[in-house]
Each structure stands twice: as structure tokens, then as C-alpha cells.
Design an enzyme around this catalytic site. Sequence first.
Site, PDB file in Angstrom:
ATOM      1  N   ALA A 176      10.740 -12.576   1.718  1.00  0.00           N
ATOM      2  CA  ALA A 176       9.891 -13.248   1.303  1.00  0.00           C
ATOM      3  C   ALA A 176       9.279 -14.345   2.088  1.00  0.00           C
ATOM      4  O   ALA A 176       8.503 -15.165   1.416  1.00  0.00           O
ATOM      5  CB  ALA A 176      10.013 -13.548  -0.132  1.00  0.00           C
ATOM      6  N   VAL A 226      19.438  -7.893   4.287  1.00  0.00           N
ATOM      7  CA  VAL A 226      19.666  -6.837   3.112  1.00  0.00           C
ATOM      8  C   VAL A 226      20.475  -5.662   3.187  1.00  0.00           C
ATOM      9  O   VAL A 226      21.071  -5.252   2.413  1.00  0.00           O
ATOM     10  CB  VAL A 226      18.274  -6.719   2.645  1.00  0.00           C
ATOM     11  CG1 VAL A 226      17.685  -7.832   2.154  1.00  0.00           C
ATOM     12  CG2 VAL A 226      17.653  -5.469   3.534  1.00  0.00           C
ATOM     13  N   ASN A 261      11.700  -6.116  -1.458  1.00  0.00           N
ATOM     14  CA  ASN A 261      10.589  -5.967  -0.740  1.00  0.00           C
ATOM     15  C   ASN A 261      10.769  -6.111   0.840  1.00  0.00           C
ATOM     16  O   ASN A 261      10.043  -5.436   1.429  1.00  0.00           O
ATOM     17  CB  ASN A 261       9.854  -7.548  -1.000  1.00  0.00           C
ATOM     18  CG  ASN A 261       8.752  -7.715   0.016  1.00  0.00           C
ATOM     19  OD1 ASN A 261       7.539  -7.053   0.075  1.00  0.00           O
ATOM     20  ND2 ASN A 261       8.825  -8.556   1.007  1.00  0.00           N
ATOM     21  N   SER A 281       6.029   2.312  -0.265  1.00  0.00           N
ATOM     22  CA  SER A 281       4.645   2.375   0.649  1.00  0.00           C
ATOM     23  C   SER A 281       3.774   3.653   0.043  1.00  0.00           C
ATOM     24  O   SER A 281       4.110   4.804  -0.112  1.00  0.00           O
ATOM     25  CB  SER A 281       5.159   2.524   2.068  1.00  0.00           C
ATOM     26  OG  SER A 281       4.219   2.751   2.711  1.00  0.00           O
ATOM     27  N   TYR A 309      10.026   6.389   8.639  1.00  0.00           N
ATOM     28  CA  TYR A 309       9.447   5.203   7.900  1.00  0.00           C
ATOM     29  C   TYR A 309       8.927   5.813   6.350  1.00  0.00           C
ATOM     30  O   TYR A 309       9.695   5.518   5.428  1.00  0.00           O
ATOM     31  CB  TYR A 309       8.291   4.589   8.414  1.00  0.00           C
ATOM     32  CG  TYR A 309       7.657   3.420   7.317  1.00  0.00           C
ATOM     33  CD1 TYR A 309       8.252   2.240   7.301  1.00  0.00           C
ATOM     34  CD2 TYR A 309       6.630   3.811   6.712  1.00  0.00           C
ATOM     35  CE1 TYR A 309       7.583   1.306   6.515  1.00  0.00           C
ATOM     36  CE2 TYR A 309       5.968   2.890   5.749  1.00  0.00           C
ATOM     37  CZ  TYR A 309       6.426   1.606   5.785  1.00  0.00           C
ATOM     38  OH  TYR A 309       5.892   0.728   5.009  1.00  0.00           O
ATOM     39  N   ILE A 360      -2.125  -3.391   3.298  1.00  0.00           N
ATOM     40  CA  ILE A 360      -2.200  -4.841   3.122  1.00  0.00           C
ATOM     41  C   ILE A 360      -2.276  -5.750   4.310  1.00  0.00           C
ATOM     42  O   ILE A 360      -1.517  -5.459   5.256  1.00  0.00           O
ATOM     43  CB  ILE A 360      -0.965  -5.185   1.897  1.00  0.00           C
ATOM     44  CG1 ILE A 360      -0.788  -3.967   1.045  1.00  0.00           C
ATOM     45  CG2 ILE A 360      -1.339  -6.504   1.630  1.00  0.00           C
ATOM     46  CD1 ILE A 360      -1.909  -4.243   0.061  1.00  0.00           C
TER      47      ILE A 360
HETATM   48  P1  NAD Z   1       5.882  -8.199   6.958  1.00  0.00           P
HETATM   49  O1  NAD Z   1       6.714  -7.632   8.321  1.00  0.00           O
HETATM   50  O2  NAD Z   1       5.033  -9.148   7.073  1.00  0.00           O
HETATM   51  O3  NAD Z   1       7.197  -8.986   6.259  1.00  0.00           O
HETATM   52  C1  NAD Z   1       8.415  -8.457   5.906  1.00  0.00           C
HETATM   53  C2  NAD Z   1       9.413  -9.493   5.871  1.00  0.00           C
HETATM   54  O4  NAD Z   1      10.667  -8.712   5.549  1.00  0.00           O
HETATM   55  C3  NAD Z   1       9.672 -10.502   7.197  1.00  0.00           C
HETATM   56  O5  NAD Z   1       9.601 -11.679   6.809  1.00  0.00           O
HETATM   57  C4  NAD Z   1      10.953  -9.832   7.834  1.00  0.00           C
HETATM   58  O6  NAD Z   1      11.605 -10.854   8.590  1.00  0.00           O
HETATM   59  C5  NAD Z   1      11.723  -9.502   6.493  1.00  0.00           C
HETATM   60  N1  NAD Z   1      12.990  -8.583   6.743  1.00  0.00           N
HETATM   61  C6  NAD Z   1      12.944  -7.555   7.771  1.00  0.00           C
HETATM   62  N2  NAD Z   1      14.121  -7.045   7.995  1.00  0.00           N
HETATM   63  C7  NAD Z   1      14.663  -7.632   6.969  1.00  0.00           C
HETATM   64  C8  NAD Z   1      16.271  -7.450   6.634  1.00  0.00           C
HETATM   65  N3  NAD Z   1      17.262  -6.758   7.233  1.00  0.00           N
HETATM   66  N4  NAD Z   1      16.731  -8.275   5.563  1.00  0.00           N
HETATM   67  C9  NAD Z   1      15.781  -9.348   5.047  1.00  0.00           C
HETATM   68  N5  NAD Z   1      14.629  -9.581   5.441  1.00  0.00           N
HETATM   69  C10 NAD Z   1      14.236  -8.591   6.397  1.00  0.00           C
HETATM   70  O7  NAD Z   1       5.810  -7.034   6.241  1.00  0.00           O
HETATM   71  P2  NAD Z   1       4.973  -6.602   4.760  1.00  0.00           P
HETATM   72  O8  NAD Z   1       3.620  -6.355   5.330  1.00  0.00           O
HETATM   73  O9  NAD Z   1       4.970  -8.057   3.999  1.00  0.00           O
HETATM   74  O10 NAD Z   1       5.766  -5.667   4.164  1.00  0.00           O
HETATM   75  C11 NAD Z   1       6.557  -5.991   2.892  1.00  0.00           C
HETATM   76  C12 NAD Z   1       6.980  -4.717   2.413  1.00  0.00           C
HETATM   77  O11 NAD Z   1       5.908  -3.985   1.896  1.00  0.00           O
HETATM   78  C13 NAD Z   1       7.806  -3.821   3.225  1.00  0.00           C
HETATM   79  O12 NAD Z   1       8.725  -3.076   2.738  1.00  0.00           O
HETATM   80  C14 NAD Z   1       6.701  -2.795   3.993  1.00  0.00           C
HETATM   81  O13 NAD Z   1       7.483  -1.642   4.492  1.00  0.00           O
HETATM   82  C15 NAD Z   1       5.819  -2.463   2.561  1.00  0.00           C
HETATM   83  N6  NAD Z   1       4.619  -2.226   2.823  1.00  0.00           N
HETATM   84  C16 NAD Z   1       3.717  -3.235   3.575  1.00  0.00           C
HETATM   85  C17 NAD Z   1       2.561  -2.537   3.794  1.00  0.00           C
HETATM   86  C18 NAD Z   1       1.391  -3.173   4.419  1.00  0.00           C
HETATM   87  O14 NAD Z   1       0.178  -2.644   4.710  1.00  0.00           O
HETATM   88  N7  NAD Z   1       1.393  -4.288   4.768  1.00  0.00           N
HETATM   89  C19 NAD Z   1       1.985  -1.283   3.215  1.00  0.00           C
HETATM   90  C20 NAD Z   1       2.871  -0.448   2.604  1.00  0.00           C
HETATM   91  C21 NAD Z   1       4.265  -1.033   2.504  1.00  0.00           C
END
Ligand code: NAD
Length: 251
Positions: A13, A64, A90, A143, A156, A189
Site C-alpha cells: 500500500a 508478503v 493487494n 486482475s 501473471y 489502472i
Molecule cells: P504497483 O507496482 O504500483 O504497487 C504494488 C506495491 O506492492 C508496490 O508498492 C510494491 O513495492 C508492493 N509489493 C511488491 N511485492 C511485494 C511483496 N512481496 N510484499 C509486500 N509488498 C510488495 O502496482 P499497482 O498497479 O498498484 O497494483 C496493485 C495490485 O493490483 C497488484 O496486485 C497488481 O497485480 C494488481 N493489478 C494492477 C493493475 C493496474 O492496471 N495497475 C491491473 C490489474 C491488477
Amino acid sequence: MKLLDKVALITGAARGIGRGIAEVFAEEGADVAINDIAAPEKAKAVADYVRSKGRRATTFMADVSKRDQVEAMFESVWNELGPIDILVNNAGIETIVPFLELTDEQWTRLVDVNLRGPWLCSQVFCRRVVAAGRKGAIVHIGSVQAGKVLPGRTHYAPSKLALEALTRNMSAEMTPLGIRVNCVHPGLIDTDMTAWVMKRPDLLPGILAQISLGRPGEPREIGTVVAFLASEEASYVTGQSIFVDGGWVGK
Ligand code: NAD
């Protein structure tokens, strides 16, 4: 306020969708624990935002996918903020690698974070909630790729589609014990994860043309749906996976 006086832990987060969820949760009255594996200063900035809404906040840096770190995180947050009511799984990573080039290490790391992480955090959370005789709610962040093929995602996409099965099966076991489990599948997003797409004039218009709303979503547009699912307004919703994708999968 949908989440008044609830305590929530949101993984990953420090930025992006997780930050958007944390903002909405604070505005809905929740105290929020912000987890991330990196960028403690960004996690602290999210905590400051939560406090600016008059709610309590804490940060905990942990991976995590690592049991010892996850156990320590729940112990620390539980002691600091009190019993946790809501877990949002998340944290996630996305890499794009053609199937024929994907290595064991790439597969294992991604599946560890995206699938084992939600499973592990949920187990540690549920054991505590059940032992305390409390109720709770879990929302996994999947996703759009649970329902849509994009190139180079043979690791993925399965990790995210698997969250649907995790959601259904956890719901079957946990809902009778007082913990509802649901999943949100975000579409495109606008976050750091997708920044590269936003900068590709050769790719972006083609993607937006497939999305009924014709635009990317904002992190808070995921946050409002997660807040609903985590709240008592969704008291009869469990085991469900919902696409929040501006009409991408459905088009
Ligand atoms: P992001 O990369 O901007 O943020 C993800 C955060 O998770 C980062 O701050 C990262 O440091 C943290 N993270 C990564 N590995 C970790 C771990 N092992 N333990 C704890 N924290 C960890 O990504 P986002 O776009 O904010 O995506 C958030 C979630 O939504 C993800 O699960 C992603 O797969 C999913 N998602 C995103 C999109 C999109 O379009 N952005 C679309 C579908 C799904």
C-alpha cells in the site's frame, strides 16, 4: 461511513492501488496498517494521509510471501492498532516475459508474491480472527487478466485467475466462521505498474478502444469497491470475484 472504527491491513500500500484503497478506507472511518516490501518513506506518506483524516495508522515493511515476516507483521499491527477486522491482499508484481523464455526463478518469485502471499496473509489473519472469536473480511486484488489474454503473461495471468479459486474455497471454509472473502479484478489502472503503457502511443489507444469507458481507472475507483466489499453493506456477498475494469472483459 462504511468502515467506522474498523482496523484494516492493506498489503503493498505504499503506492498505486494499495494507496488508493488506504485513502478511501481512512475516509470511510477505518484505521489502516500500511504494508509494503519497499519505499518506507512512501508508506509513511500514506500513513500521514490516513492520520490527516483523523484515523490511526501504522506502517510495517514485510515481504508478503515470507511466513516469518507475515507473522511478525500481524503480531505488531494487532498489538499497535488492536484486532484487525479487514485484510486487503493487494501486493503484487507483474513482469512480461514470453512463455518460451520464462525461467523457473521468474515463475516462482511471481507466483510466490501474487498467490502464496494472499494465501499466507489470509491464513495468518484468519487464524487470529477465529482464535479471538471475532469476525472479519478479506478482499484479494486479482486482475482483469483473470479473464483476458495479454502477451507474455503465462505466469501473471494464472497467478491472478487462481485468486478466484482461492476466494471461492476460502469463502466456503471461512464464511461459516465469520470471515467473508471476495476478490476484485482491476482493469487498466493508472499506477507505477502501468506507467510504461501510458507512455506508449502505439499501444494505449488500442487498449482504450477495448474499454467501454474509454479511459484508464484511478486507484480510488478500486478503493471504493474494496471498501464496499469489506463493509457490512456487503454482508451477503462472499466467494465472489468482481471485475472493476471500465467494461474491458465484458466488451
Ligand atoms: P504497483 O507496482 O504500483 O504497487 C504494488 C506495491 O506492492 C508496490 O508498492 C510494491 O513495492 C508492493 N509489493 C511488491 N511485492 C511485494 C511483496 N512481496 N510484499 C509486500 N509488498 C510488495 O502496482 P499497482 O498497479 O498498484 O497494483 C496493485 C495490485 O493490483 C497488484 O496486485 C497488481 O497485480 C494488481 N493489478 C494492477 C493493475 C493496474 O492496471 N495497475 C491491473 C490489474 C491488477
